[in-house]
Design a protein around this motif. Structure first.
Motif, PDB file in Angstrom:
ATOM      1  N   ARG A 178      66.776 -70.223  66.695  1.00  0.00           N
ATOM      2  CA  ARG A 178      66.193 -70.666  65.431  1.00  0.00           C
ATOM      3  C   ARG A 178      65.030 -69.760  64.988  1.00  0.00           C
ATOM      4  O   ARG A 178      64.387 -70.027  63.969  1.00  0.00           O
ATOM      5  CB  ARG A 178      65.710 -72.115  65.534  1.00  0.00           C
ATOM      6  N   ALA A 179      64.783 -68.707  65.739  1.00  0.00           N
ATOM      7  CA  ALA A 179      63.665 -67.823  65.436  1.00  0.00           C
ATOM      8  C   ALA A 179      64.007 -66.867  64.293  1.00  0.00           C
ATOM      9  O   ALA A 179      65.165 -66.514  64.070  1.00  0.00           O
ATOM     10  CB  ALA A 179      63.282 -67.025  66.674  1.00  0.00           C
ATOM     11  N   TYR A 237      66.858 -63.254  74.888  1.00  0.00           N
ATOM     12  CA  TYR A 237      67.230 -63.680  73.532  1.00  0.00           C
ATOM     13  C   TYR A 237      68.754 -63.690  73.370  1.00  0.00           C
ATOM     14  O   TYR A 237      69.317 -64.609  72.762  1.00  0.00           O
ATOM     15  CB  TYR A 237      66.601 -62.746  72.504  1.00  0.00           C
ATOM     16  N   LEU A 238      69.416 -62.683  73.917  1.00  0.00           N
ATOM     17  CA  LEU A 238      70.855 -62.544  73.711  1.00  0.00           C
ATOM     18  C   LEU A 238      71.684 -63.561  74.496  1.00  0.00           C
ATOM     19  O   LEU A 238      72.888 -63.649  74.300  1.00  0.00           O
ATOM     20  CB  LEU A 238      71.288 -61.120  74.067  1.00  0.00           C
ATOM     21  N   GLY A 260      70.378 -65.954  67.711  1.00  0.00           N
ATOM     22  CA  GLY A 260      70.478 -66.519  66.372  1.00  0.00           C
ATOM     23  C   GLY A 260      70.480 -65.382  65.370  1.00  0.00           C
ATOM     24  O   GLY A 260      71.196 -64.393  65.552  1.00  0.00           O
ATOM     25  N   ASN A 261      69.663 -65.515  64.349  1.00  0.00           N
ATOM     26  CA  ASN A 261      69.601 -64.495  63.306  1.00  0.00           C
ATOM     27  C   ASN A 261      68.239 -63.808  63.251  1.00  0.00           C
ATOM     28  O   ASN A 261      67.834 -63.306  62.205  1.00  0.00           O
ATOM     29  CB  ASN A 261      69.907 -65.130  61.943  1.00  0.00           C
ATOM     30  N   ILE A 276      55.934 -68.267  60.155  1.00  0.00           N
ATOM     31  CA  ILE A 276      57.023 -67.460  60.677  1.00  0.00           C
ATOM     32  C   ILE A 276      57.363 -67.945  62.077  1.00  0.00           C
ATOM     33  O   ILE A 276      56.485 -68.181  62.906  1.00  0.00           O
ATOM     34  CB  ILE A 276      56.668 -65.949  60.665  1.00  0.00           C
ATOM     35  N   LYS A 277      58.646 -68.116  62.332  1.00  0.00           N
ATOM     36  CA  LYS A 277      59.116 -68.621  63.617  1.00  0.00           C
ATOM     37  C   LYS A 277      59.464 -67.442  64.519  1.00  0.00           C
ATOM     38  O   LYS A 277      60.309 -66.617  64.172  1.00  0.00           O
ATOM     39  CB  LYS A 277      60.348 -69.506  63.418  1.00  0.00           C
TER      40      LYS A 277
END
Length: 293
Positions: free
Chosen positions: A67-68, A80-81, A85-86, A4-5
């Motif tokens: 990419r996480a 993060y923002l 990503g998704n 898991i990333k």
């Protein structure tokens, strides 16, 4: 089973995070490396690997934010923002109150919200009330065998790593050592930090996760304010403390044994209720985390 990333604060993996530490805090990391042999690591953030592996049964690798698959422990939503990503949000929180008018945009960038750290993050992002709250650091007790840890009479202090940045901060550390308070370096391996805190009688901490881990273990804890040359927003502390129904009340380092005991009496009385509240939140996090398997 695939790895898991996960994305967390990790200067060793991200040049944009490393540069400020090298430029602004070089002596901090030299001093901490000399104590632990670990460079540019903070146990609260590094706990992502152990906790996510415990919950999902999958090996965990760091990945860039875009990419996480998941963003979890740490006040890292703001970071993060900046390059989203998704990733699924599972228990992370905002570091500070969003700029007015930015909340809708921030919320639209978060594709899947499984849980957030606390009620203030939930309110700021307009998260549905059915979404669980809780910091995944509350799962720290699962990282050790508590039958092998004996509770002692030791008082411990978990400083934020920036405490080593200022002369005043280093003086506070030296004074604490002289009084027999054990300093727990924040760049130790997270499992070692959990093991040490589980043995403590009382924990003083200017690190948010020093308090969270102590609460989860049922160890009385007091948030401490120390001049470390930085400004950690009150938002992230309030977000967590409200989640477990605890009073925040950061205090300066107690100067003598009588002051320490007065604070200890207050925190000892509330520790069982906080531990129970944290355990309930941890259960909700475990349920929400099943989506990550």
């Amino acid at each position: 089973m695939s790895k898991i990333k996960a994305y967390w604060w990790s200067p060793l993996h991200a040049p944009k995070l490393l540069a400020p530490e090298v430029l602004d805090n070089p002596l901090v990391w030299v001093r901490l490396f000399g104590r632990t042999g670990r460079l540019f690591k903070n146990f609260g953030d590094e706990m992502n690997r152990s906790v996510l592996q415990y919950v999902t049964g999958r090996d965990v690798v760091w990945a860039p934010s875009n990419r996480a698959e998941v963003v979890a422990i740490g006040s890292i939503l703001d970071l993060y923002l900046k390059n989203p990503g998704n990733a699924a949000v599972w228990g992370t929180g905002l570091r500070a109150l969003p700029i007015p008018g930015s909340e809708a945009r921030m919320r639209s960038e978060l594709r899947t919200i499984l849980a957030v750290r606390g009620p203030r993050t939930a309110d700021a992002l307009g998260v549905d009330p059915s979404v669980p709250i809780g910091d995944p650091g509350l799962l720290a007790p699962a990282l050790i065998d508590r039958t092998l840890v004996q509770r002692t009479s030791q008082v411990m202090f978990v400083p934020h790593f920036r405490v080593w940045h200022t002369r005043e901060g280093r003086a506070e550390l030296a004074a604490a050592r002289r009084r027999g308070i054990e300093i727990v370096p924040p760049n130790l391996h997270p499992v070692e930090v959990v093991r040490r805190l589980a043995s403590a009688r009382f924990v003083l901490s200017s690190s948010l996760h020093g308090v969270i881990v102590s609460h989860a273990l049922g160890v009385p804890a007091q948030l401490i304010s120390v001049n470390d040359g930085g400004t950690e927003p009150g938002f992230k502390f309030q977000d967590y403390f409200e989640s477990v129904g605890a009073s925040e009340g950061a205090l300066p380092m107690p100067k003598d044994a009588s002051a320490l005991e007065r604070i200890f009496a207050v925190r000892e009385a509330e520790a069982p209720a906080i531990e129970r509240a944290g355990a309930r939140l941890a259960e909700g996090l475990m349920v929400a985390g099943q989506a990550l398997k």
